[in-house]
Design an enzyme around this catalytic site. Structure first.
Site, PDB file in Angstrom:
ATOM      1  N   ARG A 216      19.128  33.384  25.386  1.00 30.06           N
ATOM      2  CA  ARG A 216      19.757  34.457  24.595  1.00 30.06           C
ATOM      3  C   ARG A 216      18.720  35.121  23.686  1.00 30.06           C
ATOM      4  O   ARG A 216      18.722  36.339  23.519  1.00 30.06           O
ATOM      5  CB  ARG A 216      20.935  33.914  23.770  1.00 30.06           C
ATOM      6  CG  ARG A 216      22.173  33.676  24.606  1.00 30.06           C
ATOM      7  CD  ARG A 216      23.395  33.347  23.745  1.00 30.06           C
ATOM      8  NE  ARG A 216      23.367  31.999  23.197  1.00 30.06           N
ATOM      9  CZ  ARG A 216      23.877  30.929  23.803  1.00 30.06           C
ATOM     10  NH1 ARG A 216      24.453  31.044  24.972  1.00 30.06           N
ATOM     11  NH2 ARG A 216      23.826  29.746  23.233  1.00 30.06           N
ATOM     12  N   PHE A 232      29.608  36.729  34.452  1.00 30.85           N
ATOM     13  CA  PHE A 232      30.036  35.397  34.016  1.00 30.85           C
ATOM     14  C   PHE A 232      29.763  35.289  32.508  1.00 30.85           C
ATOM     15  O   PHE A 232      29.067  34.396  32.040  1.00 30.85           O
ATOM     16  CB  PHE A 232      29.307  34.277  34.773  1.00 30.85           C
ATOM     17  CG  PHE A 232      29.423  34.352  36.264  1.00 30.85           C
ATOM     18  CD1 PHE A 232      30.562  33.877  36.906  1.00 30.85           C
ATOM     19  CD2 PHE A 232      28.406  34.892  37.036  1.00 30.85           C
ATOM     20  CE1 PHE A 232      30.676  33.933  38.294  1.00 30.85           C
ATOM     21  CE2 PHE A 232      28.511  34.960  38.421  1.00 30.85           C
ATOM     22  CZ  PHE A 232      29.642  34.478  39.052  1.00 30.85           C
ATOM     23  N   ALA A 283      33.790  37.775  39.766  1.00 36.60           N
ATOM     24  CA  ALA A 283      32.462  38.354  39.546  1.00 36.60           C
ATOM     25  C   ALA A 283      31.813  38.805  40.847  1.00 36.60           C
ATOM     26  O   ALA A 283      31.111  39.816  40.879  1.00 36.60           O
ATOM     27  CB  ALA A 283      31.575  37.330  38.854  1.00 36.60           C
ATOM     28  N   CYS A 343      23.353  26.168  37.288  1.00 38.89           N
ATOM     29  CA  CYS A 343      23.500  24.958  36.469  1.00 38.89           C
ATOM     30  C   CYS A 343      24.063  23.822  37.331  1.00 38.89           C
ATOM     31  O   CYS A 343      24.760  22.949  36.845  1.00 38.89           O
ATOM     32  CB  CYS A 343      24.363  25.214  35.237  1.00 38.89           C
ATOM     33  SG  CYS A 343      25.996  25.829  35.583  1.00 38.89           S
TER      34      CYS A 343
HETATM   35  N1  SAH Z   1      26.971  33.084  30.227  1.00 41.80           N
HETATM   36  C1  SAH Z   1      27.914  32.315  29.458  1.00 41.80           C
HETATM   37  C2  SAH Z   1      28.342  31.056  30.149  1.00 41.80           C
HETATM   38  C3  SAH Z   1      28.920  31.237  31.531  1.00 41.80           C
HETATM   39  S1  SAH Z   1      29.962  29.932  32.034  1.00 41.80           S
HETATM   40  C4  SAH Z   1      27.334  32.015  28.079  1.00 41.80           C
HETATM   41  O1  SAH Z   1      26.118  32.089  27.898  1.00 41.80           O
HETATM   42  O2  SAH Z   1      28.108  31.671  27.188  1.00 41.80           O
HETATM   43  C5  SAH Z   1      30.681  30.545  33.474  1.00 41.80           C
HETATM   44  C6  SAH Z   1      31.767  31.594  33.256  1.00 41.80           C
HETATM   45  O3  SAH Z   1      32.119  32.064  34.547  1.00 41.80           O
HETATM   46  C7  SAH Z   1      33.045  31.107  32.635  1.00 41.80           C
HETATM   47  O4  SAH Z   1      33.355  31.911  31.536  1.00 41.80           O
HETATM   48  C8  SAH Z   1      34.127  31.275  33.715  1.00 41.80           C
HETATM   49  O5  SAH Z   1      35.358  31.751  33.186  1.00 41.80           O
HETATM   50  C9  SAH Z   1      33.522  32.320  34.575  1.00 41.80           C
HETATM   51  N2  SAH Z   1      33.887  32.318  36.002  1.00 41.80           N
HETATM   52  C10 SAH Z   1      33.995  31.259  36.828  1.00 41.80           C
HETATM   53  N3  SAH Z   1      34.234  31.681  38.104  1.00 41.80           N
HETATM   54  C11 SAH Z   1      34.272  33.033  38.048  1.00 41.80           C
HETATM   55  C12 SAH Z   1      34.451  34.056  39.023  1.00 41.80           C
HETATM   56  N4  SAH Z   1      34.635  33.762  40.315  1.00 41.80           N
HETATM   57  N5  SAH Z   1      34.418  35.331  38.619  1.00 41.80           N
HETATM   58  C13 SAH Z   1      34.220  35.656  37.311  1.00 41.80           C
HETATM   59  N6  SAH Z   1      34.023  34.725  36.351  1.00 41.80           N
HETATM   60  C14 SAH Z   1      34.050  33.439  36.710  1.00 41.80           C
END
Ligand code: SAH
Length: 406
Positions: A216, A232, A283, A343
């Protein structure tokens, strides 16, 4: 909750199965065990012996898990339960005044195996300390651990967060609730000037992805004047950083309505002034639609949840990562920066690089790998426990020239 039995049981290995222990690996798998202690309760402190009767170490017993013992100590001497207090004190002291961990009131205080405390995760989120007790051994010691961490940190509130996956694996109840103080429903954290509201009771993990702090920072330094796409996004960790760094505009994509609602609040709390659009949905579909519509971005963050949860799903996960990158790169403007992550610890750095390069080739984009990214210093992995390495990422720079390479 019971304090663990102090009656120690012996667990004897099958011949030749002590090799990983001798290298300091803290996991003992069920297949390596010749003689299990009949009387030992879940979480009991057990002594591990080779088939020849040599004492190899001591750890927590998990009769229902395929990881039968997590070792906390190696060698012949029983360090006893005081070891736990010592390890907690070391883990917390190590992070104090650490040159790589300044400026944030939200830190991981205990990172399981890498702090010599398998099964225990402790995150400080401002005034609240959030715990995950992931094994029978840590579950039966929860109260003792909470008391010690309260004493060591002086934090006003402690909260136990549930983890259904490990509760099933270990046959322990998925408990949650206050451990001390009176934890508020949510807490505001300050991460190097970025302010985030964290729902540690209902949010993902312990409420916030502390493991992306350094990335970040990077985004905050890269975003000036850039049209930014945060895929995401969860609660807007990266989007807030990009906004504070002067992004021209922000698009956030996530499937979770509550995460996006909080992301909107976080953008407001940080007085991010640029236009921001929250897109709720899948996504992969959103990326495909954006690239089909010819949308272009100058800074793209792709930070999916773990797509490979087991070794068997690595192939299909690799296809999903590639799809994400392919469509992400199609939305990249010339000279765009793209940050992509995995991850899943089953996807190793080599495989991840292959996926990135394959996607760039298919997208027909010249791409340079500027930096390899990973978790910050409060999420280390131990050389004795490579399984603890799970977060890999890269900062890519798309070629400035045109939209395609020959
Ligand atoms: N980038 C974020 C963490 C991401 S965690 C940070 O730094 O805080 C992964 C995220 O992906 C979660 O919020 C979850 O709701 C979302 N997610 C999981 N599968 C998904 C999909 N198919 N499409 C969109 N979002 C998704």
């Amino acid at each position: 909750m019971n304090e663990p039995l102090r009656i120690m049981s012996d667990l004897i290995l099958s011949p030749g199965r002590e090799r990983s222990l001798r290298r300091g690996h803290p996991w003992l798998l069920s297949g390596a065990v010749a003689g299990a202690p009949e009387s030992a309760e879940p979480g009991a402190w057990v002594r591990v012996l080779s088939s020849a009767g040599e004492v190899l170490g001591f750890g927590h017993y998990s009769p229902h898990s395929s990881i039968r013992v997590r070792l906390l100590a190696f060698g012949k001497e029983d360090p006893g339960e005081a070891l736990l207090d010592e390890r907690l004190a070391i883990a917390i002291a190590r992070r104090r005044n650490h040159p790589l961990l300044g400026g944030s009131d939200a830190l991981r205080l205990v990172n399981a195996e890498s702090d010599g405390l398998p099964g225990l995760v402790v995150d400080r989120m401002g005034d609240v300390v959030v715990f995950k007790f992931l094994t029978a051994g840590m579950h039966v010691r929860a109260e003792r651990i909470a008391r010690k961490v309260e004493e060591l940190t002086g934090a006003p509130h402690g909260y136990r967060s549930r983890d259904d996956h490990s509760a099933r694996r270990e046959s322990i109840p998925p408990d949650e609730g206050p451990l001390w103080g009176d934890p508020p429903g949510e807490v505001m954290i300050d991460e190097r000037g970025r302010r985030y509201s964290v729902d540690f009771m209902h949010g993902q993990k312990t409420g916030f992805y502390l493991d992306q702090r350094d990335s970040r920072d990077l985004v905050e330094g890269l975003s000036a004047g850039r049209r930014t796409l945060d895929v995401f996004s969860y609660t807007g960790g990266f989007a807030v950083a990009a906004g504070r760094g002067g992004a021209a505009s922000l698009v956030l994509v996530d499937s979770s309505e509550s995460a996006l609602a909080r992301a909107g609040e976080n953008l407001a709390a940080n007085a991010v002034g640029c236009p921001a659009e929250l897109r709720r949905g899948d996504a992969f579909e959103a990326l495909r639609a954006a690239s089909a519509a010819g949308e272009k971005f100058d800074l793209i963050i792709l930070d999916p949840p773990p797509l490979a949860r087991s070794r068997r799903s690595v192939q299909s996960a690799a296809r999903a990562y590639k799809d994400m990158l392919l469509h992400g790169l199609r939305c990249a403007s010339p000279s765009a920066f793209v940050l992509a992550f995995t991850c899943s610890h089953h996807v190793d750095p080599d495989l991840f690089q292959k996926i990135v390069f394959g996607a760039a080739l298919d997208a027909g984009r010249g791409v340079n790998w500027l930096r390899t990214l990973g978790p910050p210093a409060d999420h280390p992995f131990s050389i004795h426990h490579p399984e603890g390495r799970y977060l890999h990422g890269c900062l890519l720079e798309v070629e400035p020239g045109g939209e395609s390479i020959p």
